[in-house]
Enzyme design. Sequence first.
Site, mmCIF file in Angstrom:
data_model
loop_
_atom_site.group_PDB
_atom_site.id
_atom_site.type_symbol
_atom_site.label_atom_id
_atom_site.label_comp_id
_atom_site.label_asym_id
_atom_site.label_seq_id
_atom_site.Cartn_x
_atom_site.Cartn_y
_atom_site.Cartn_z
ATOM 1 N N TYR A 262 97.317 -15.255 32.908
ATOM 2 C CA TYR A 262 96.483 -16.015 33.142
ATOM 3 C C TYR A 262 96.980 -17.367 34.153
ATOM 4 O O TYR A 262 96.437 -17.559 35.242
ATOM 5 C CB TYR A 262 95.862 -16.938 31.981
ATOM 6 N N TYR A 321 99.669 -25.433 14.969
ATOM 7 C CA TYR A 321 100.677 -24.885 15.429
ATOM 8 C C TYR A 321 102.108 -25.455 15.581
ATOM 9 O O TYR A 321 101.933 -26.530 16.398
ATOM 10 C CB TYR A 321 100.591 -23.659 16.516
ATOM 11 N N GLY A 322 103.224 -25.242 15.124
ATOM 12 C CA GLY A 322 104.429 -25.965 15.369
ATOM 13 C C GLY A 322 104.569 -27.223 14.374
ATOM 14 O O GLY A 322 103.789 -27.336 13.434
ATOM 15 N N LYS A 325 103.073 -32.198 17.339
ATOM 16 C CA LYS A 325 103.330 -33.021 18.178
ATOM 17 C C LYS A 325 103.152 -32.872 19.722
ATOM 18 O O LYS A 325 103.304 -33.880 20.531
ATOM 19 C CB LYS A 325 104.785 -33.540 17.938
ATOM 20 N N PRO A 389 102.940 -24.958 25.876
ATOM 21 C CA PRO A 389 103.163 -26.326 26.810
ATOM 22 C C PRO A 389 103.414 -27.510 25.530
ATOM 23 O O PRO A 389 102.397 -27.525 24.674
ATOM 24 C CB PRO A 389 102.117 -26.539 27.408
#
Length: 439
Positions: A262, A321-322, A325, A389
């Site tokens: 993408y 997710y993660g 932050k 990102p």
Amino acid sequence: MMSGGLNHRRVEVMQETASYTPKPAKQWSLRRTAEYVMREQRIFFVLLGVVITSVFFLVLQPAYRHDESSGAYLGGEELYNVEAKFGSVRAFEKAPYRMQQSAVISPGGKIPLGLQRKALRIVVTGGAGFVGSHLVDRLIERGDSVIVVDNFFTGRKENVQHHFGNPRFEMIRHDVVEPLMLEVDQIYHLACPASPVHYKFNPVKTIKTNVVGTLNMLGLAKRIGARFLLTSTSEVYGDPLEHPQKETYWGNVNPIGVRSCYDEGKRTAETLAMDYHRGAGVQVRIARIFNTYGPRMCIDDGRVVSNFVAQALRKEPMTVYGDGKQTRSFQYVADLVEGLMRLMDGEHVGPFNLGNPGEFTMLELAEVVKEVIDPSATIEYKENTSDDPHKRKPDISKAKELLGWEPKVPLKEGLPKMVEDFRKRIFGDHEEEKETLNE
């Protein structure tokens, strides 16, 4: 032998001594000229012409006012509508496109005010999708004729079915990877799966859509002389090392990652658009779209806003997710459509960032969703996805300056509209069954 009875015409020859005397020239006299004008009543017709001209411009024609900021001339009736609705011409210039149309004023002053705008014939690839269907609504509302081209991989007929039966609306089931022959004035090229769930489903097909599909539509634009707008993405910046991101930033993209079908596909599509512009003279426009939300989004497409809203409505934990932050910027779909139309109708190629510079962490977004839907909703943490990102925020200075565009709808105002749409689509059948039982 000639008969003596024939009569011969006698030609009289002027004597050489005769002389020609021209009529003596008269000397100009003011008194003699005035007497002639009065005798022939010429002064009456001169005065009559002055009176008719004055009446036409001062009475029959509306007074015009010039707006120095835009170079537009506002007619008397239009000026009255503008000042009554917006308070001033300058406030009108900052108003959304739809409000400008309601005042019978053309955006940017390019169309002579008071004259009806020429309807265009426009094709929207991916026009049955989330953003595409909202764009089609606005184009139809504006008076244009629209052809939707969609293969319905992520698009839905339900998104545009309210236009069925409209003589200015057509729909073609077609994949842009295959050539298409049409005669149109403008091409909005939106066709491509835009969420990770969909574009990772068949990455090779995603690349083909971005490259071959874009080539086909650019070739069409070249053949028929149409203006072409490419909807690119903020993903061209990858995991950015610059924050916020300007259009001059070249990005930090993993060319062999799971998202590159993408990310790099859109970067290649931008390259193709610029090469057609420079090499073949095609009028192209490039928009880099940042995270967008609103009604008609796919419910389970993996994007964070739709995920949070659907999970909260279903009383499921919202998946973060993660560490949550990482940041994103969210714009309402109506703001995006406004920017796309201004870009297409303007005189600047781009690329332009179209997004909302308001920045939210995933945890902050989850709190907003809880506030709108269910304060008791919970959060579930999972391992982050590859190449996700860490930061994403657009610098929209260029769009503000050259397009006169910036988003208007804040997240807390736009999110309830999306929630209402999701609630109907998730629970609509069950609510109808309950109503039937109650009857």
